[in-house]
Design a protein around this motif. Structure first.
Motif: not given
Ligand code: PLP
Length: 401
Positions: A311-314, A316-323, A341-356
């Motif tokens: 949701v966050l990625a979508v 901000v998508g007009e101004s910042v391209a992240i995934s 595979a990292l064994g993160l809590d479901e919620e933490v995993a759901q809240g993840s974005v990648r900035l490259g």
């Protein structure tokens, strides 16, 4: 390259083509259109010369010999060629592969298919930072082990595997090592002899080159069966007319990464740290996924408590391209196999974005991107009635507005 909109922070998905690399391609789409196999005439020889130079440039980045480079359509093909090629050429007596659960799907799904066809695969678990330990590899080796396949750097969380130590084990035990070096190759030196790597996959479009071309390094003497039958190009390992414009520009892209990769990495690291600092100053409930130091210079994978990454990625998508670190499947949004595979809590995993962060990002872009992301994170949390009720989420004054 400056002032791009949206600000491009998705450099782990693909990189922009460096203008110098684009220029290197154009003559081969125009006057120099020859077939690199048509060496009886000058038009063909120009094309062959371009491919020879590129082969030299790719080899030189890896400390390899040009004869050990096979051009492919990209890293998906390189990974398939490495693994299926080894399996077919050796599969009777030695039919065991060792890999980890966090590989790119080009490796993972290839090995899953081989497993269905009867090969044995050991899937090593990673630690919370996404790393395998060399000892895990050593312990998994059996008399039937043919090869280890482990990525140099993870495309989602940026974690680096200890390839040098793993290479030393493989060499000592007489086992081949394949590494998917797609993400590492633009900024990290990966000398194939120093690391005892036998097969290595590259993709041009993760190195400021064009899409649709890559390479597989195959150490001299390693036996491999081809995926395609045909005209016998690339020493019989990859039939098909060479895409000269793509190859010529890929060669230059590799040369530039060799010359500038270290400086690119230093800049990317400074920008990534700036981004992290601004985000954590503006927001509570931000956690880093992957390893703190053993990671790609430009990769920041973060989880924001109280929202969903996609949701966050979508938003901000007009101004910042992240995934996001999740992929939509038919019915739901599932965290990726890597985050799982990292064994993160479901919620933490759901809240993840990648900035490259990549070669062409500027400080000013990082500041604007951080401000935009922080603003949207705050808004999403204000709209989440559950956020802020849990002490662990970090109270940010949700509902004040
Ligand atoms: C992008 C990527 C691939 C696939 O490369 P293509 O050239 O797009 O086929 C494979 N492995 C990793 C780690 C990647 O990041």
């Amino acid at each position: 390259m400056k002032g791009r909109t949206p600000i491009y922070l998705d450099n782990n998905a693909t990189t922009p083509v460096d203008p110098r690399v684009l220029q290197a391609m154009l003559p081969y789409l125009d006057d120099h259109f020859g077939n690199a196999a048509s060496v009886q005439h000058a038009i063909g020889r120009q094309a062959k010369d371009a491919c020879d130079l590129a082969r030299q440039q790719v080899a030189s980045l890896l400390g390899a010999s040009p004869r050990e480079i096979v051009f492919t359509s990209g890293a998906t093909e390189s990974d398939n060629l490495a693994l299926k090629g080894l399996a077919e050429a050796h599969g009777d007596k030695r039919n065991h592969f060792i890999t980890a659960t966090t590989e790119h799907r080009a490796v993972r799904d290839t090995l899953l298919r081989l497993e269905k066809q009867g090969l044995k695969v050991t899937w090593l678990e990673v630690d919370r930072e996404g790393r395998v330990a060399p000892e895990q590899v050593e312990e998994a080796i059996t008399p039937r082990t043919l090869a280890v396949s482990l990525m140099a750097a993870n495309n989602e969380i940026g974690t680096l595997h200890p390839i040098r130590a793993i290479g030393a084990i493989c060499k000592r035990r007489g086992i081949l090592l394949h590494t998917d070096a797609v993400q590492a190759a633009s900024t990290l030196r990966l000398d194939v002899d120093e690391h005892n790597v036998d097969l290595l996959s590259l993709s041009a479009h993760k190195m400021y080159g064009p899409k649709g071309v890559g390479a597989l390094y195959v150490r001299k003497g390693v036996r491999l069966a081809p995926l395609f039958d045909g005209g016998g190009h690339e020493r019989g390992l990859r039939s098909g007319t060479l895409p000269v414009p793509l190859i010529a520009s890929f060669g230059l892209a590799c040369e530039l990464c060799g010359k500038e990769g270290e400086a690119d990495a230093a800049r990317a690291l400074a920008l990534r740290q700036r981004l992290w600092q601004r985000l954590t100053e503006a927001l509570d409930g931000v956690t880093l996924n992957g390893h703190a130091t053993e990671r790609l210079a430009g990769n920041l994978n973060v989880s924001f408590a109280g929202l969903r990454g996609e949701v966050l990625a979508v938003l901000v998508g007009e101004s910042v391209a992240i995934s996001s670190g999740s992929a939509c499947t038919s019915a739901s949004v599932e965290p990726s196999h890597v985050l799982r595979a990292l064994g993160l809590d479901e919620e933490v995993a759901q809240g993840s974005v990648r900035l490259g962060v990549g070669r062409f990002n500027t400080e000013e872009e990082i500041d604007r991107a951080a401000d935009t992301v922080a603003r949207v994170v705050t808004r999403l949390r204000e709209q989440n009635p559950l956020y802020g009720m849990r002490p662990s989420a970090g109270w940010t004054g949700a509902g004040v507005e």
